[in-house]
Design a protein around this motif. Structure first.
Motif, PDB file in Angstrom:
ATOM      1  N   GLN A 144     -37.537 -23.209  -0.615  1.00 38.44           N
ATOM      2  CA  GLN A 144     -37.577 -21.733  -0.194  1.00 38.44           C
ATOM      3  C   GLN A 144     -38.111 -21.616   1.183  1.00 38.44           C
ATOM      4  O   GLN A 144     -37.256 -21.078   1.978  1.00 38.44           O
ATOM      5  CB  GLN A 144     -38.188 -21.017  -1.334  1.00 38.44           C
ATOM      6  CG  GLN A 144     -38.054 -19.409  -1.105  1.00 38.44           C
ATOM      7  CD  GLN A 144     -36.937 -19.021  -1.709  1.00 38.44           C
ATOM      8  OE1 GLN A 144     -35.740 -19.139  -0.979  1.00 38.44           O
ATOM      9  NE2 GLN A 144     -36.778 -18.278  -2.859  1.00 38.44           N
ATOM     10  N   GLY A 145     -39.161 -22.222   1.399  1.00 42.28           N
ATOM     11  CA  GLY A 145     -39.514 -22.137   2.889  1.00 42.28           C
ATOM     12  C   GLY A 145     -38.559 -22.516   3.797  1.00 42.28           C
ATOM     13  O   GLY A 145     -38.418 -21.937   4.898  1.00 42.28           O
ATOM     14  N   GLU A 146     -38.160 -23.676   3.868  1.00 48.21           N
ATOM     15  CA  GLU A 146     -37.275 -24.550   4.696  1.00 48.21           C
ATOM     16  C   GLU A 146     -36.108 -23.474   4.534  1.00 48.21           C
ATOM     17  O   GLU A 146     -35.560 -23.122   5.893  1.00 48.21           O
ATOM     18  CB  GLU A 146     -36.668 -25.745   4.289  1.00 48.21           C
ATOM     19  CG  GLU A 146     -35.995 -26.733   5.189  1.00 48.21           C
ATOM     20  CD  GLU A 146     -34.607 -26.259   5.306  1.00 48.21           C
ATOM     21  OE1 GLU A 146     -34.117 -26.810   6.353  1.00 48.21           O
ATOM     22  OE2 GLU A 146     -34.206 -25.832   4.430  1.00 48.21           O
TER      23      GLU A 146
ATOM     24  N   ILE B 246     -35.679 -20.262   4.569  1.00 45.35           N
ATOM     25  CA  ILE B 246     -36.184 -19.061   5.381  1.00 45.35           C
ATOM     26  C   ILE B 246     -36.280 -19.450   6.694  1.00 45.35           C
ATOM     27  O   ILE B 246     -35.773 -18.749   7.742  1.00 45.35           O
ATOM     28  CB  ILE B 246     -37.256 -18.369   4.709  1.00 45.35           C
ATOM     29  CG1 ILE B 246     -36.703 -17.555   3.296  1.00 45.35           C
ATOM     30  CG2 ILE B 246     -37.832 -17.252   5.363  1.00 45.35           C
ATOM     31  CD1 ILE B 246     -38.189 -17.312   2.464  1.00 45.35           C
ATOM     32  N   ALA B 247     -36.987 -20.676   6.860  1.00 48.64           N
ATOM     33  CA  ALA B 247     -37.346 -20.966   8.132  1.00 48.64           C
ATOM     34  C   ALA B 247     -35.999 -21.573   9.191  1.00 48.64           C
ATOM     35  O   ALA B 247     -35.952 -20.827  10.011  1.00 48.64           O
ATOM     36  CB  ALA B 247     -38.199 -22.164   8.268  1.00 48.64           C
ATOM     37  N   ARG B 248     -34.885 -21.837   8.397  1.00 51.73           N
ATOM     38  CA  ARG B 248     -33.826 -22.270   8.863  1.00 51.73           C
ATOM     39  C   ARG B 248     -33.213 -20.902   9.351  1.00 51.73           C
ATOM     40  O   ARG B 248     -32.473 -20.670  10.382  1.00 51.73           O
ATOM     41  CB  ARG B 248     -32.791 -23.295   7.839  1.00 51.73           C
ATOM     42  CG  ARG B 248     -31.556 -23.737   8.471  1.00 51.73           C
ATOM     43  CD  ARG B 248     -32.017 -24.821   9.540  1.00 51.73           C
ATOM     44  NE  ARG B 248     -32.960 -25.910   9.042  1.00 51.73           N
ATOM     45  CZ  ARG B 248     -33.597 -26.550   9.809  1.00 51.73           C
ATOM     46  NH1 ARG B 248     -33.541 -26.474  11.173  1.00 51.73           N
ATOM     47  NH2 ARG B 248     -34.518 -27.400   9.654  1.00 51.73           N
TER      48      ARG B 248
ATOM     49  N   ILE C 269     -34.159 -18.092   9.850  1.00 54.32           N
ATOM     50  CA  ILE C 269     -34.963 -17.496  11.116  1.00 54.32           C
ATOM     51  C   ILE C 269     -34.398 -18.077  12.566  1.00 54.32           C
ATOM     52  O   ILE C 269     -34.128 -17.425  13.554  1.00 54.32           O
ATOM     53  CB  ILE C 269     -36.313 -17.392  10.997  1.00 54.32           C
ATOM     54  CG1 ILE C 269     -36.672 -16.661   9.821  1.00 54.32           C
ATOM     55  CG2 ILE C 269     -37.152 -16.961  12.248  1.00 54.32           C
ATOM     56  CD1 ILE C 269     -38.374 -16.557   9.471  1.00 54.32           C
ATOM     57  N   ILE C 270     -34.675 -19.408  12.521  1.00 55.46           N
ATOM     58  CA  ILE C 270     -34.262 -20.247  13.845  1.00 55.46           C
ATOM     59  C   ILE C 270     -33.041 -20.142  14.195  1.00 55.46           C
ATOM     60  O   ILE C 270     -32.450 -20.078  15.478  1.00 55.46           O
ATOM     61  CB  ILE C 270     -34.932 -21.596  13.861  1.00 55.46           C
ATOM     62  CG1 ILE C 270     -35.164 -22.048  15.342  1.00 55.46           C
ATOM     63  CG2 ILE C 270     -34.086 -22.329  13.038  1.00 55.46           C
ATOM     64  CD1 ILE C 270     -35.964 -23.239  15.487  1.00 55.46           C
TER      65      ILE C 270
ATOM     66  N   THR D  73     -45.035 -22.401   6.113  1.00 54.92           N
ATOM     67  CA  THR D  73     -43.660 -23.235   5.586  1.00 54.92           C
ATOM     68  C   THR D  73     -42.504 -22.465   5.703  1.00 54.92           C
ATOM     69  O   THR D  73     -41.294 -23.131   5.943  1.00 54.92           O
ATOM     70  CB  THR D  73     -43.798 -23.361   3.950  1.00 54.92           C
ATOM     71  OG1 THR D  73     -45.051 -23.773   3.772  1.00 54.92           O
ATOM     72  CG2 THR D  73     -42.855 -24.275   3.198  1.00 54.92           C
ATOM     73  N   ALA D  74     -42.500 -20.969   5.971  1.00 51.60           N
ATOM     74  CA  ALA D  74     -41.215 -20.363   6.115  1.00 51.60           C
ATOM     75  C   ALA D  74     -40.759 -20.257   7.688  1.00 51.60           C
ATOM     76  O   ALA D  74     -40.019 -19.606   7.922  1.00 51.60           O
ATOM     77  CB  ALA D  74     -41.368 -19.008   5.570  1.00 51.60           C
ATOM     78  N   SER D  75     -41.559 -21.192   8.472  1.00 52.58           N
ATOM     79  CA  SER D  75     -41.095 -21.234   9.758  1.00 52.58           C
ATOM     80  C   SER D  75     -41.511 -22.534  10.384  1.00 52.58           C
ATOM     81  O   SER D  75     -40.869 -23.335   9.955  1.00 52.58           O
ATOM     82  CB  SER D  75     -41.952 -19.996  10.587  1.00 52.58           C
ATOM     83  OG  SER D  75     -43.228 -20.040  10.414  1.00 52.58           O
TER      84      SER D  75
ATOM     85  N   MET E 182     -41.630 -26.159   8.515  1.00 51.46           N
ATOM     86  CA  MET E 182     -40.429 -26.770   8.211  1.00 51.46           C
ATOM     87  C   MET E 182     -39.362 -27.203   9.217  1.00 51.46           C
ATOM     88  O   MET E 182     -38.268 -27.569   8.804  1.00 51.46           O
ATOM     89  CB  MET E 182     -39.805 -25.900   6.939  1.00 51.46           C
ATOM     90  CG  MET E 182     -40.450 -26.369   5.605  1.00 51.46           C
ATOM     91  SD  MET E 182     -40.038 -27.624   4.974  1.00 51.46           S
ATOM     92  CE  MET E 182     -41.393 -28.059   3.850  1.00 51.46           C
ATOM     93  N   LEU E 183     -39.674 -26.754  10.389  1.00 52.05           N
ATOM     94  CA  LEU E 183     -38.624 -26.712  11.348  1.00 52.05           C
ATOM     95  C   LEU E 183     -38.876 -28.161  12.432  1.00 52.05           C
ATOM     96  O   LEU E 183     -38.058 -28.161  13.376  1.00 52.05           O
ATOM     97  CB  LEU E 183     -38.826 -25.578  12.349  1.00 52.05           C
ATOM     98  CG  LEU E 183     -38.000 -24.431  11.409  1.00 52.05           C
ATOM     99  CD1 LEU E 183     -38.253 -23.125  12.224  1.00 52.05           C
ATOM    100  CD2 LEU E 183     -36.628 -24.551  10.869  1.00 52.05           C
TER     101      LEU E 183
ATOM    102  N   PHE F 263     -43.688 -22.692  -0.752  1.00 53.47           N
ATOM    103  CA  PHE F 263     -43.717 -21.376  -0.090  1.00 53.47           C
ATOM    104  C   PHE F 263     -44.367 -20.481  -1.012  1.00 53.47           C
ATOM    105  O   PHE F 263     -45.559 -19.881  -0.408  1.00 53.47           O
ATOM    106  CB  PHE F 263     -42.118 -20.823  -0.252  1.00 53.47           C
ATOM    107  CG  PHE F 263     -41.800 -19.425   0.427  1.00 53.47           C
ATOM    108  CD1 PHE F 263     -41.995 -19.034   1.497  1.00 53.47           C
ATOM    109  CD2 PHE F 263     -41.489 -18.550  -0.676  1.00 53.47           C
ATOM    110  CE1 PHE F 263     -41.874 -17.898   1.719  1.00 53.47           C
ATOM    111  CE2 PHE F 263     -41.197 -17.141  -0.256  1.00 53.47           C
ATOM    112  CZ  PHE F 263     -41.586 -16.731   1.088  1.00 53.47           C
TER     113      PHE F 263
END
Lengths: 317, 281
Positions: A173-175, A177-179, A181-182, B209-211, B214-215, B229
């Motif tokens: 889930q975190g990945e 959302i992060a993906r 956003i970027i 984790t949501a930024s 994880m990037l 998350f």
């Protein structure tokens, strides 16, 4: 029509009105004066209630059971010229996140948004508007397709949060959302994000990075819901009203803090009382915003978007 | 006589005769309960020799492990939080900040610095979990953003060491927008083809984790760190069942495809240098 507690005075008047109308139909008594009087009273009562809302009342309105949801807006705005698209091409089709091609007055756009359900069965199907990772990945797939065909993207945000389930964690889930956003920061077509109900945290931001982020008048947007904030900071659910105040989650506060770009007025009485009026208002706003954003050259558009989000925050040195 | 009657007596030492061990001299592993001296524990980089439990450490310790001779220059050392919302729950946010600053000797939940790691320039931004749970407010977001800018200007790789409970509630939507801000900076760094390694340590949750966490071009974690998350308690409440063993650990994430590798603390410096060397060559 369901009424919230602070709408009760309005409900009483509306019920009286219904009775009066019934009487007038029977034709024995002349009640036209009463009806006129009631009409005035209803209007006055509406104004009183809806112009002095507390932050918590706005949160309640954002979740009003009669409030229009994403697909209601899409169908009304496109006049039915909408093709829903499904699936993330990896795991499944997330019913809490919808999207597809549509037109607004002959302008082609990609619609994306969280969808809630209206009855128990629908709510379950839509998982209460809480997406799993595949929902965010489906949204991203559609955004990339919009980019490919050079069409603008409209995101309608209405979620109590990203789903905190076991499988959601397994599938990142975190990945997800992060993906989003970027990627949304860099997508080369205009993106307009509208908070139409609840804007809860990362779940909202996952489709919430846009050139224009606008909030309808009776919505909220923050890092956490007032209830959860109350549970964590006060260790009890009872402080949700204080939490709603403290979080500064109303459109007015969010605009003042430059965290959103604007507020879209709702009809007096709220979107749930006059959905048709609300659809017209939003449609007009979208057309205006699209026309403005189309004037910007792609590189400028993307840089401006990045700079806007890069400037958010307050520190002292 | 009842079967439950105690035959042996329990603890007989009376409380006033109990011997106190001086605080901080010994370390007892919370996992396997092995006891060693604090000095030894420190020498083992705060990892239990018996069960490999990686004790939580903060920027100061990570810098010592990673920067050559513990030499580095701190970036934005004076930056502190404002209270843009005038936030108050059971306590004023400003008081909470002051108290945490006093207790930790830190300004906020992230320290960033640049220096050399095995002779190569590197920028490292590291969380301090002891400062309001490593929560990310405007200061953390801005410091990460500037550390990335610094890496970009100096054509240096960057390592962000996450150890965070997520967004800082007391800065509400300001803290939420740090997710977008840090991601925007990472996108710019990526366009310059400079490597970003995300090192996830126990615990890394929510907004982190949501930024950025994880990037990473590469996402690396320490063994047995909890990463996710939603927090395990929230997940447990949602599904109404006990969580499977090992749920949300580094090993779990590696298995599900969200980490590139797991590296033990004692190998961290070597492994990070190796990766950056191969990319550069």
């Amino acid at each position: 029509m369901e009424y919230l507690e602070f709408e009760k005075p309005l409900e009483d008047l509306v019920l009286k009105m219904e009775k009066a109308v019934e009487l007038s139909k029977e034709g024995d008594v002349d009640v036209s004066a009463t009806i006129k009087d009631l009409e005035k009273k209803i209007e006055k009562c509406r104004k009183e209630i809806y112009t002095n809302l507390s932050p918590w009342q706005r949160v309640q309105l954002s979740r009003h059971p009669s409030r229009p949801y994403t697909l209601d807006y899409i169908h009304a705005i496109t006049k039915g010229d909408f093709v829903e698209l499904h699936g993330d091409r990896g795991v499944k089709d997330d019913k809490a996140m919808v999207g597809g091609w549509g037109t607004i007055e002959e302008k082609s756009v990609m619609f994306i948004g969280q969808q809630k359900g209206r009855n128990t069965k629908q709510r379950q199907k839509r998982n209460f508007g809480m997406s799993n990772p595949e929902g965010y990945r489906k949204a991203l797939r559609l955004m990339r397709m919009a980019e490919k065909f050079g069409k603008p993207i409209i995101c309608l945000i209405d979620t109590p949060g990203a789903f905190p389930g076991l499988e959601a964690e397994e599938r990142g889930q975190g990945e997800a959302i992060a993906r989003n956003i970027i990627e949304m920061l860099q997508i080369k077509v205009p993106i307009i994000c509208i908070i139409i109900g609840e804007g809860a945290s990362g779940g909202a931001l996952g489709i919430g990075v846009g050139d224009k982020v606008l909030m309808l008048e009776n919505t909220w947007y923050s890092v956490i819901s007032p209830e959860n904030c109350s549970t964590i900071l006060w260790r009890s659910w009872d402080y949700k009203e204080q939490a709603a105040d403290a979080l500064k989650l109303t459109p007015t506060d969010m605009l003042k803090n430059k965290l959103v770009d604007g507020i879209i007025k709702e009809p007096v009485g709220g979107a749930h009382s006059f959905p048709e009026k609300m659809f017209r208002i939003l449609k007009k706003e979208l057309i205006n915003q699209l026309t403005e954003l189309e004037k910007l050259e792609t590189k400028k558009l993307v840089n401006k978007r990045m700079d806007k989000f890069s400037a958010m925050g307050v520190v002292k040195e | 006589m009842g079967w439950f009657k105690r035959i042996k007596e329990g603890i007989t030492t009376s409380t006033n005769e109990k011997k106190e061990t001086p605080e901080g001299l010994w370390y007892k592993c919370p996992k396997c309960k092995t006891i060693i001296t604090s000095k030894e524990h420190k020498q083992h980089l705060f990892v239990c020799e018996n069960c490999n439990y990686h004790h939580r450490i903060h920027a100061k310790e990570y810098f010592k492990i990673l920067f050559d001779k513990n030499e580095f220059i701190e970036l934005d050392a004076k930056m502190v939080a404002k209270d843009p919302l005038g936030f108050k729950d059971s306590k004023k946010y400003t008081d909470r900040l002051k108290q945490n600053q006093k207790n930790t000797g830190l300004k906020d939940a992230l320290t960033s610095a640049y220096g050399k790691m095995n002779g190569e320039n590197v920028v490292i931004a590291c969380f301090n979990f002891n400062f309001i749970g490593g929560s990310m407010g405007s200061v953390v977001g801005e410091k990460i953003a500037r550390a990335i800018d610094f890496a970009k200007e100096n054509k240096s790789p960057i390592i962000i060491i996450s150890k965070s409970g997520g967004a800082r509630m007391m800065e509400a939507a300001f803290s939420l927008m740090q997710l977008a801000k840090t991601s925007a900076k990472l996108a710019q760094l990526s366009n310059k083809k400079l490597p970003y390694i995300s090192l996830l340590t126990d615990p890394t949750f929510g907004g982190a984790t949501a930024s950025f966490s994880m990037l990473g071009d590469m996402n690396i974690a320490e063994p047995n760190a909890l990463i996710g998350f939603a927090g395990p308690r929230v997940v447990k409440e949602t599904i109404g069942k006990d969580l499977p063993e090992g749920f949300q650990t580094s090993e779990f994430l590696l298995e599900h495809g969200f980490l590139d590798l797991i590296v033990e603390r004692k190998n961290l410096k070597t492994k990070l240098s190796q990766i950056l060397r191969i990319i550069k060559t």
